[in-house]
Scaffold this motif. Sequence first.
Motif, PDB file in Angstrom:
ATOM      1  N   UNK A  62       0.817  -1.197   0.000  1.00 48.80           N
ATOM      2  CA  UNK A  62       0.000   0.000   0.000  1.00 48.80           C
ATOM      3  C   UNK A  62       0.861   1.262   0.000  1.00 48.80           C
ATOM      4  N   UNK A  63       0.332   2.281  -0.697  1.00 49.80           N
ATOM      5  CA  UNK A  63       0.965   3.587  -0.757  1.00 49.80           C
ATOM      6  C   UNK A  63       0.000   4.622  -0.176  1.00 49.80           C
ATOM      7  N   UNK A  64       0.563   5.714   0.312  1.00 50.24           N
ATOM      8  CA  UNK A  64      -0.263   6.795   0.846  1.00 50.24           C
ATOM      9  C   UNK A  64      -0.518   7.824  -0.245  1.00 50.24           C
ATOM     10  N   UNK A  65      -1.775   8.042  -0.519  1.00 47.80           N
ATOM     11  CA  UNK A  65      -2.200   9.042  -1.502  1.00 47.80           C
ATOM     12  C   UNK A  65      -2.791  10.209  -0.730  1.00 47.80           C
ATOM     13  N   UNK A  66      -2.115  11.367  -0.773  1.00 46.79           N
ATOM     14  CA  UNK A  66      -2.507  12.531   0.020  1.00 46.79           C
ATOM     15  C   UNK A  66      -2.990  13.651  -0.889  1.00 46.79           C
ATOM     16  N   UNK A  67      -4.066  14.311  -0.445  1.00 48.19           N
ATOM     17  CA  UNK A  67      -4.584  15.461  -1.168  1.00 48.19           C
ATOM     18  C   UNK A  67      -4.693  16.644  -0.223  1.00 48.19           C
ATOM     19  N   UNK A  68      -4.353  17.813  -0.727  1.00 46.88           N
ATOM     20  CA  UNK A  68      -4.688  19.045  -0.030  1.00 46.88           C
ATOM     21  C   UNK A  68      -5.830  19.707  -0.776  1.00 46.88           C
ATOM     22  N   UNK A  69      -6.604  20.495  -0.052  1.00 49.89           N
ATOM     23  CA  UNK A  69      -7.753  21.137  -0.669  1.00 49.89           C
ATOM     24  C   UNK A  69      -7.989  22.523  -0.117  1.00 49.89           C
ATOM     25  N   UNK A  70      -8.263  23.473  -1.000  1.00 51.72           N
ATOM     26  CA  UNK A  70      -8.638  24.821  -0.578  1.00 51.72           C
ATOM     27  C   UNK A  70     -10.008  25.137  -1.145  1.00 51.72           C
ATOM     28  N   UNK A  71     -10.825  25.789  -0.324  1.00 46.38           N
ATOM     29  CA  UNK A  71     -12.188  26.085  -0.746  1.00 46.38           C
ATOM     30  C   UNK A  71     -12.222  27.328  -1.628  1.00 46.38           C
ATOM     31  N   UNK A  72     -13.433  27.782  -1.965  1.00 46.87           N
ATOM     32  CA  UNK A  72     -13.582  28.884  -2.902  1.00 46.87           C
ATOM     33  C   UNK A  72     -12.974  30.181  -2.380  1.00 46.87           C
ATOM     34  N   UNK A  73     -12.825  30.300  -1.062  1.00 51.86           N
ATOM     35  CA  UNK A  73     -12.219  31.507  -0.476  1.00 51.86           C
ATOM     36  C   UNK A  73     -10.708  31.370  -0.322  1.00 51.86           C
ATOM     37  N   UNK A  74     -10.147  30.232  -0.751  1.00 49.69           N
ATOM     38  CA  UNK A  74      -8.709  30.010  -0.650  1.00 49.69           C
ATOM     39  C   UNK A  74      -8.258  29.459   0.678  1.00 49.69           C
ATOM     40  N   UNK A  75      -9.179  29.135   1.574  1.00 44.68           N
ATOM     41  CA  UNK A  75      -8.844  28.613   2.891  1.00 44.68           C
ATOM     42  C   UNK A  75      -8.819  27.080   2.860  1.00 44.68           C
ATOM     43  N   UNK A  76      -8.113  26.460   3.823  1.00 49.63           N
ATOM     44  CA  UNK A  76      -8.119  24.985   3.902  1.00 49.63           C
ATOM     45  C   UNK A  76      -9.547  24.457   3.995  1.00 49.63           C
ATOM     46  N   UNK A  77      -9.834  23.453   3.197  1.00 48.59           N
ATOM     47  CA  UNK A  77     -11.210  22.965   3.091  1.00 48.59           C
ATOM     48  C   UNK A  77     -11.542  21.979   4.202  1.00 48.59           C
ATOM     49  N   UNK A  78     -12.814  21.982   4.587  1.00 51.38           N
ATOM     50  CA  UNK A  78     -13.313  21.047   5.586  1.00 51.38           C
ATOM     51  C   UNK A  78     -14.609  20.397   5.114  1.00 51.38           C
ATOM     52  N   UNK A  79     -14.675  19.093   5.274  1.00 51.62           N
ATOM     53  CA  UNK A  79     -15.906  18.319   5.112  1.00 51.62           C
ATOM     54  C   UNK A  79     -16.404  18.205   3.680  1.00 51.62           C
ATOM     55  N   UNK A  80     -15.593  18.558   2.692  1.00 51.23           N
ATOM     56  CA  UNK A  80     -15.985  18.298   1.312  1.00 51.23           C
ATOM     57  C   UNK A  80     -15.399  16.962   0.876  1.00 51.23           C
ATOM     58  N   UNK A  81     -16.126  16.200   0.061  1.00 54.71           N
ATOM     59  CA  UNK A  81     -15.709  14.830  -0.252  1.00 54.71           C
ATOM     60  C   UNK A  81     -14.708  14.738  -1.392  1.00 54.71           C
ATOM     61  N   UNK A  82     -13.860  13.723  -1.299  1.00 62.21           N
ATOM     62  CA  UNK A  82     -12.946  13.333  -2.366  1.00 62.21           C
ATOM     63  C   UNK A  82     -13.194  11.856  -2.651  1.00 62.21           C
ATOM     64  N   UNK A  83     -13.282  11.501  -3.926  1.00 61.24           N
ATOM     65  CA  UNK A  83     -13.507  10.114  -4.339  1.00 61.24           C
ATOM     66  C   UNK A  83     -12.314   9.658  -5.164  1.00 61.24           C
ATOM     67  N   UNK A  84     -11.792   8.467  -4.873  1.00 58.44           N
ATOM     68  CA  UNK A  84     -10.732   7.875  -5.675  1.00 58.44           C
ATOM     69  C   UNK A  84     -11.231   6.559  -6.267  1.00 58.44           C
ATOM     70  N   UNK A  85     -10.664   6.200  -7.418  1.00 58.77           N
ATOM     71  CA  UNK A  85     -11.153   5.033  -8.162  1.00 58.77           C
ATOM     72  C   UNK A  85      -9.982   4.427  -8.916  1.00 58.77           C
ATOM     73  N   UNK A  86      -9.743   3.129  -8.692  1.00 63.39           N
ATOM     74  CA  UNK A  86      -8.635   2.434  -9.332  1.00 63.39           C
ATOM     75  C   UNK A  86      -8.993   2.092 -10.773  1.00 63.39           C
ATOM     76  N   UNK A  87      -8.157   2.506 -11.718  1.00 58.08           N
ATOM     77  CA  UNK A  87      -8.431   2.306 -13.143  1.00 58.08           C
ATOM     78  C   UNK A  87      -7.916   0.971 -13.666  1.00 58.08           C
ATOM     79  N   UNK A  88      -7.186   0.230 -12.838  1.00 58.46           N
ATOM     80  CA  UNK A  88      -6.711  -1.100 -13.241  1.00 58.46           C
ATOM     81  C   UNK A  88      -7.735  -2.164 -12.866  1.00 58.46           C
TER      82      UNK A  88
END
Length: 580
Positions: A62-88
């Motif tokens: 296993x590898x660690x897949x990390x994402x950072x996210x900023x909201x529409x105001x440019x601030x660190x995002x909270x509680x918005x979803x991210x979905x990942x999907x393996x293409x293999x």
Amino acid sequence: MTDAHTGYLTAASAKDFGAALVKEFVADRAAGGRATGVFGSAVRISLAGTKTAPIVRPHFPMKTLSFTGTDASGKPDNMDPVVVYNLDDSVRIGADQDAINYFSGGSVKFSVPAGNYLAVAYFLDTDADGNVTGMRVVARPQFTVSDNTSMAFAASEATSKVTMITPRPADPQDGGFVLHRTSQAGPDLFLDVGVTPGGPIYVAPTKTPVTLGKLDTYPYRRFGAATGGPYQYHLQYLASGVIPRQFYVATPANTATLDSYFYSDVDSLGAQSEVGAYPFAKDFPEFPPDHKQPVPAHQLIYVSTGPGLEWGGGVAKSTHDFAGIDIWESFQGGAPRQYSPGQWVRENWNTYPLHPAAPERFTPAANDAEVQPGVVRAGDTFTFNLYPFSDNESGHVGSGIYPGKVGTGSGTYELDQDGTKVASGDLAEYMAVPPITVGPAASTIRLVMDASRVGPLYKLSTQSHTEWTWHSQHQTGDGVPDGYMCLPYYPVTHDCSTEPLMTTATTIPGLSLHGTVPGGRQTIGLQFGHLQLTPRSAVTSAKVDYSIDDGKTWLPAKVTKLGDGKYSASYSAVVVVALS
């Protein structure tokens, strides 16, 4: 330590429970992460009973897949979803709940096997009730994870606002954005996030076409007439390979017109819906919000056209609330159909007289869910799919004796074999007649169905008496083709044959939207046929009786044979009143 609690929900408490969950979600979102209330620690909610076996995955480094996210105001995002999907192979990740996580303090992490992936972030605006009032969609359609990997998402990337221009003035109502992705193995990913009426949708366009699997996206939106006029738009625009700029113009070259008449014997506030779907959505039923529709009414409904796009609609005379969901009453539903650019089609909903009918299919088998014919025989067992109180439009079926809040339905059935009663009973909700087993010998079958309903919604077609007689024999050999099924549930089976029951449809010239005609000389049209998938045998004669005193007495009408199963019936509907 783990505590387990069990309980149950009623119609009333389910609504309260849902409202409590929404309240907690909104509070957690405002607090910057899932750290308050009941969800401050690990929580799992599931149905009681036998547990569903989890998806079994092979073990991978296993590898660690990390994402950072900023909201529409440019601030660190909270509680918005991210979905990942393996293409293999999407069984590795993407086929269950492990595929979704939420930003907290502007970051989120996944533990994934090395491989190729899709990732998509949804930056959502919500109201106090948790409804999505606007969203920004940012996707990474294809990338490779070979070691621990970090990527950044920013709501500001979603620069293309979904814009649809209509020829006639129209206000945007409910809408959403769909993303469909396929892997080289494993289940597809189908994401559909909707917004409240008028809610803005922004999307981040992409430039590089995917090379693994398929990528499909489309925005959809319903528009109501700006002046409250008798028209509406249902628009959606498919793109594949890349996510394009979201600007679209509806024209006669990419729309069809459904000239829709909603008949009703009473004035009421009902509901109407049009659902657009592409072949890849076959296994992902879509349930967009319906909208309130006064009936009776006449509406022009403009719908998008395109390869594989099909539309299925319906109309209800009334609705009632169940745990926050609008439940339709006294409704007609229509089979999906495909339309051509510039096509003009008249649709008649709930036209009288109402009678039993069966579902039909008008689209390729690969496009949508399987259809069960009206009556099938598997070996020596009949399975029925007949709906009382259906209208006269091909492919429409009514709500049967569905139990409503403003009316009740009831009925009986009887099935005879060579004049001997085999089974009888009360009509059940929804499917009406249960499966019935008969003797294997070739024989004459007779099915009788009586249905009635009472309540303030019903003045016309309150009861029906239908008899079918046909020849039948033990079923063996070839079954129904792809696109059809023998039983009203999964898994799909094809080992059955469709029985040759007759069908009928009535056309009444001059019928008002309230289901009435002026008194005087009447000539109605009759079309006789047989259930889909059965041979068309000749219709040799027809008899029509009519009544002008609410069924107390009946008189014969003059019937004229027109050919190809068509007849006309003429009579005089004049009531003579003695004055003194």
